[in-house]
Design a protein around this motif. Sequence first.
Motif, PDB file in Angstrom:
ATOM      1  N   GLU A   3      46.123  45.903  48.610  1.00  0.00           N
ATOM      2  CA  GLU A   3      46.996  45.800  47.446  1.00  0.00           C
ATOM      3  C   GLU A   3      46.202  45.322  46.239  1.00  0.00           C
ATOM      4  O   GLU A   3      45.424  44.384  46.326  1.00  0.00           O
ATOM      5  N   LEU A   4      46.409  45.971  45.115  1.00  0.00           N
ATOM      6  CA  LEU A   4      45.761  45.563  43.865  1.00  0.00           C
ATOM      7  C   LEU A   4      46.366  44.251  43.398  1.00  0.00           C
ATOM      8  O   LEU A   4      47.581  44.133  43.287  1.00  0.00           O
ATOM      9  N   LYS A   5      45.497  43.248  43.166  1.00  0.00           N
ATOM     10  CA  LYS A   5      46.000  41.934  42.775  1.00  0.00           C
ATOM     11  C   LYS A   5      45.774  41.623  41.310  1.00  0.00           C
ATOM     12  O   LYS A   5      46.483  40.815  40.736  1.00  0.00           O
ATOM     13  N   ALA A   6      44.767  42.217  40.725  1.00  0.00           N
ATOM     14  CA  ALA A   6      44.481  41.912  39.314  1.00  0.00           C
ATOM     15  C   ALA A   6      43.613  43.007  38.717  1.00  0.00           C
ATOM     16  O   ALA A   6      42.865  43.671  39.415  1.00  0.00           O
ATOM     17  N   VAL A   7      43.760  43.170  37.430  1.00  0.00           N
ATOM     18  CA  VAL A   7      42.913  44.067  36.663  1.00  0.00           C
ATOM     19  C   VAL A   7      42.411  43.266  35.471  1.00  0.00           C
ATOM     20  O   VAL A   7      43.197  42.625  34.763  1.00  0.00           O
ATOM     21  N   LEU A   8      41.109  43.271  35.275  1.00  0.00           N
ATOM     22  CA  LEU A   8      40.527  42.556  34.145  1.00  0.00           C
ATOM     23  C   LEU A   8      39.913  43.558  33.189  1.00  0.00           C
ATOM     24  O   LEU A   8      39.255  44.500  33.609  1.00  0.00           O
ATOM     25  N   ASP A  10      37.354  43.615  30.051  1.00  0.00           N
ATOM     26  CA  ASP A  10      36.395  42.788  29.317  1.00  0.00           C
ATOM     27  C   ASP A  10      36.039  43.463  28.007  1.00  0.00           C
ATOM     28  O   ASP A  10      35.228  44.374  27.962  1.00  0.00           O
ATOM     29  N   THR A 111      36.369  30.850  31.112  1.00  0.00           N
ATOM     30  CA  THR A 111      36.439  32.095  31.894  1.00  0.00           C
ATOM     31  C   THR A 111      36.448  31.816  33.394  1.00  0.00           C
ATOM     32  O   THR A 111      37.250  32.393  34.131  1.00  0.00           O
ATOM     33  N   VAL A 114      39.758  30.617  34.708  1.00  0.00           N
ATOM     34  CA  VAL A 114      40.757  31.693  34.705  1.00  0.00           C
ATOM     35  C   VAL A 114      40.536  32.609  35.893  1.00  0.00           C
ATOM     36  O   VAL A 114      41.482  33.007  36.581  1.00  0.00           O
ATOM     37  N   LEU A 115      39.280  32.943  36.163  1.00  0.00           N
ATOM     38  CA  LEU A 115      38.989  33.839  37.272  1.00  0.00           C
ATOM     39  C   LEU A 115      39.258  33.191  38.625  1.00  0.00           C
ATOM     40  O   LEU A 115      39.634  33.872  39.573  1.00  0.00           O
TER      41      LEU A 115
END
Length: 116
Positions: A3-8, A10, A111, A114-115
């Motif tokens: 499952e996709l959990k996050a998209v960042l 930059d 950063t 947050v990550l």
Amino acid sequence: MSELKAVLFDLDDTLYDHQHSAKTGLIALGKRYPVMLDVPVRELEDRYSHALETVHKRLLDGELNQQQARTLRMQRLFQSFDIQVPDDQAFAEYQQFRRDYDTACRCVLGTESVLD
């Protein structure tokens, strides 16, 4: 399938400190061409940004390939100081600028938390 959990995404200065890296690269360039440090660093940054923006449009429009754009960008910066450099020297200076830029790469404050 996981499952996709996050998209960042930059964009400069979102995760890494582009301004710090660019300033470091430009100061190193100025040490090789001292006339560039006769102006405040902010003006040097502005001249570089102007060269980048005008040339980048031509890259996006397909008029230039990436090496041509990088070469022309550096030539425009040099021309703003009345320095003329041939293509091969301008591209070599771009490559050194990029090495200096990459060496100075650091995260924007906050950063890492947050990550995490």
